[in-house]
Design a protein around this motif. Structure first.
Motif, PDB file in Angstrom:
ATOM      1  N   THR A  44       0.817  -1.220   0.000  1.00  0.00           N
ATOM      2  CA  THR A  44       0.000   0.000   0.000  1.00  0.00           C
ATOM      3  C   THR A  44       0.850   1.268   0.000  1.00  0.00           C
ATOM      4  O   THR A  44       0.315   2.354  -0.260  1.00  0.00           O
ATOM      5  CB  THR A  44      -0.937   0.028   1.219  1.00  0.00           C
ATOM      6  OG1 THR A  44      -0.173  -0.149   2.428  1.00  0.00           O
ATOM      7  CG2 THR A  44      -1.981  -1.076   1.118  1.00  0.00           C
ATOM      8  N   VAL A  49      -0.612   3.191  -7.246  1.00  0.00           N
ATOM      9  CA  VAL A  49      -1.262   1.891  -7.437  1.00  0.00           C
ATOM     10  C   VAL A  49      -1.251   1.029  -6.185  1.00  0.00           C
ATOM     11  O   VAL A  49      -1.797  -0.080  -6.196  1.00  0.00           O
ATOM     12  CB  VAL A  49      -0.591   1.109  -8.592  1.00  0.00           C
ATOM     13  CG1 VAL A  49      -0.730   1.865  -9.897  1.00  0.00           C
ATOM     14  CG2 VAL A  49       0.879   0.844  -8.274  1.00  0.00           C
ATOM     15  N   VAL A  52      -4.685  -0.037  -4.761  1.00  0.00           N
ATOM     16  CA  VAL A  52      -5.352  -0.943  -5.705  1.00  0.00           C
ATOM     17  C   VAL A  52      -4.736  -2.334  -5.634  1.00  0.00           C
ATOM     18  O   VAL A  52      -5.449  -3.345  -5.581  1.00  0.00           O
ATOM     19  CB  VAL A  52      -5.264  -0.383  -7.136  1.00  0.00           C
ATOM     20  CG1 VAL A  52      -5.858  -1.379  -8.130  1.00  0.00           C
ATOM     21  CG2 VAL A  52      -5.990   0.950  -7.231  1.00  0.00           C
ATOM     22  N   LEU A  56      -6.413  -6.002  -4.644  1.00  0.00           N
ATOM     23  CA  LEU A  56      -6.358  -7.145  -5.549  1.00  0.00           C
ATOM     24  C   LEU A  56      -5.860  -8.397  -4.849  1.00  0.00           C
ATOM     25  O   LEU A  56      -6.253  -9.515  -5.190  1.00  0.00           O
ATOM     26  CB  LEU A  56      -5.441  -6.832  -6.735  1.00  0.00           C
ATOM     27  CG  LEU A  56      -5.943  -5.821  -7.769  1.00  0.00           C
ATOM     28  CD1 LEU A  56      -4.857  -5.528  -8.784  1.00  0.00           C
ATOM     29  CD2 LEU A  56      -7.185  -6.353  -8.472  1.00  0.00           C
ATOM     30  N   VAL A 102     -10.140  -8.103  -8.336  1.00  0.00           N
ATOM     31  CA  VAL A 102     -10.648  -6.922  -9.047  1.00  0.00           C
ATOM     32  C   VAL A 102     -12.046  -6.573  -8.554  1.00  0.00           C
ATOM     33  O   VAL A 102     -12.359  -5.402  -8.274  1.00  0.00           O
ATOM     34  CB  VAL A 102     -10.656  -7.171 -10.566  1.00  0.00           C
ATOM     35  CG1 VAL A 102     -11.381  -6.029 -11.291  1.00  0.00           C
ATOM     36  CG2 VAL A 102      -9.238  -7.309 -11.102  1.00  0.00           C
ATOM     37  N   THR A 105     -11.862  -5.091  -5.036  1.00  0.00           N
ATOM     38  CA  THR A 105     -11.312  -3.731  -5.028  1.00  0.00           C
ATOM     39  C   THR A 105     -12.343  -2.718  -5.482  1.00  0.00           C
ATOM     40  O   THR A 105     -12.531  -1.661  -4.853  1.00  0.00           O
ATOM     41  CB  THR A 105     -10.068  -3.657  -5.937  1.00  0.00           C
ATOM     42  OG1 THR A 105      -9.101  -4.611  -5.482  1.00  0.00           O
ATOM     43  CG2 THR A 105      -9.453  -2.267  -5.908  1.00  0.00           C
ATOM     44  N   VAL A 106     -13.030  -3.021  -6.575  1.00  0.00           N
ATOM     45  CA  VAL A 106     -14.054  -2.107  -7.091  1.00  0.00           C
ATOM     46  C   VAL A 106     -15.212  -1.987  -6.108  1.00  0.00           C
ATOM     47  O   VAL A 106     -15.696  -0.887  -5.810  1.00  0.00           O
ATOM     48  CB  VAL A 106     -14.568  -2.588  -8.470  1.00  0.00           C
ATOM     49  CG1 VAL A 106     -15.745  -1.748  -8.930  1.00  0.00           C
ATOM     50  CG2 VAL A 106     -13.440  -2.534  -9.498  1.00  0.00           C
ATOM     51  N   ALA A 109     -14.173   0.044  -3.017  1.00  0.00           N
ATOM     52  CA  ALA A 109     -14.055   1.469  -3.335  1.00  0.00           C
ATOM     53  C   ALA A 109     -15.432   2.121  -3.451  1.00  0.00           C
ATOM     54  O   ALA A 109     -15.657   3.228  -2.936  1.00  0.00           O
ATOM     55  CB  ALA A 109     -13.273   1.642  -4.639  1.00  0.00           C
TER      56      ALA A 109
END
Length: 259
Positions: A44, A49, A52, A56, A102, A105-106, A109
């Motif tokens: 982190t 990135v 993200v 992941l 993925v 993460t989405v 967020a």
């Protein structure tokens, strides 16, 4: 693979098995947990990135800690390599695990942004502490469906070869059908954290004042978190049944004890 619906009291069994398994291999399981935490902190910190990439890797890291518990529960010493089990299961399952990453993460967020907007948007001043708590509460509430989707999904992908979409669906259904057991499980762990935190906080306060109490609380919280992760494997083991592909449970008995 079949869904297994368990009684609500099984939640306490999961808590007890997590604690017992951790105490069998405390150095190994605590060390692996701290390795995981250190890796997250390092990742982190990567500019742009990092956050993200951290998201992941959450499903793969979760799977690694579950695999470590499965090793310890079976009487084997979990080696550091077990943390990367998701990356050693073949290209297809690795791809599925990254797809889960993925989606997580989405989803995380979106839940975080929506929670921030619903709680007021602008960062509150120091005097508005209740508003900070409200934002945290709303964000956590919005993450709850995500937690249900991903509670069993990494294990289903890794040990059963289920596709990402189906693993998320089956995980959600399993959490819903075993809602009573997971509720008791959550309450049980909350009680463990409160008891240990209160007792050690009092001891530290009496022995050396507030400074020592705070110094004792942080390592205690991390050890309890490591102990908690050692119980997640059992929630998966008892929620699904299959004749193959899943590592054998330590015992067929519901309490995990050998005959």
């Amino acid at each position: 693979m079949k869904l297994n619906v368990v009684p609500a009291r099984t939640g306490l069994t999961w808590v007890r098995l997590g604690i017992r398994t951790f105490l069998r291999q405390p150095l190994a399981l605590a060390g692996l947990f701290f390795m995981y935490m250190a890796a997250v902190l390092v990742v982190t910190q990567i500019p742009v990135v990092g956050v993200v990439l951290g998201g992941l890797l959450v499903p793969a890291a979760t799977l690694g800690l579950m695999a470590a518990t499965a090793e310890a529960a079976s009487g084997r010493f979990p080696m550091p390599a077990v943390l990367v089990s998701a990356f050693r299961a073949g290209r297809e399952r690795l791809r599925s695990m990254l797809v889960l990453g993925v989606i997580y993460t989405v989803g995380s967020a979106l839940a975080t942004v929506l929670g921030h907007l619903l709680a007021g948007g602008a960062p509150p001043a120091a005097a508005d502490v209740p508003q900070v708590d409200m934002e945290t509460l709303v964000t956590l509430l919005l993450h709850t469906p995500l937690f249900m989707m991903f509670w069993h999904a990494p294990a289903l992908v890794h040990w059963h070869g289920i596709t990402p979409a189906k693993s998320l669906f089956f995980s959600t259904v399993a959490c819903w059908r075993n809602f009573g057991a997971l509720t008791v499980y959550s309450i049980g762990w909350l009680g463990v954290f409160l008891v240990f935190g209160t007792v050690l906080g009092l001891i530290g306060g009496l022995a050396g004042g507030p400074g020592l109490a705070k110094a004792v609380m942080m390592p205690t919280a991390l050890l309890l978190a490591a102990m908690f992760t050692s119980s997640v494997w059992f929630t998966f083991r008892d929620s699904f049944r299959a004749d193959d592909d899943v590592p054998p449970a330590p015992s067929s008995r519901p309490d995990g004890e050998q005959p």
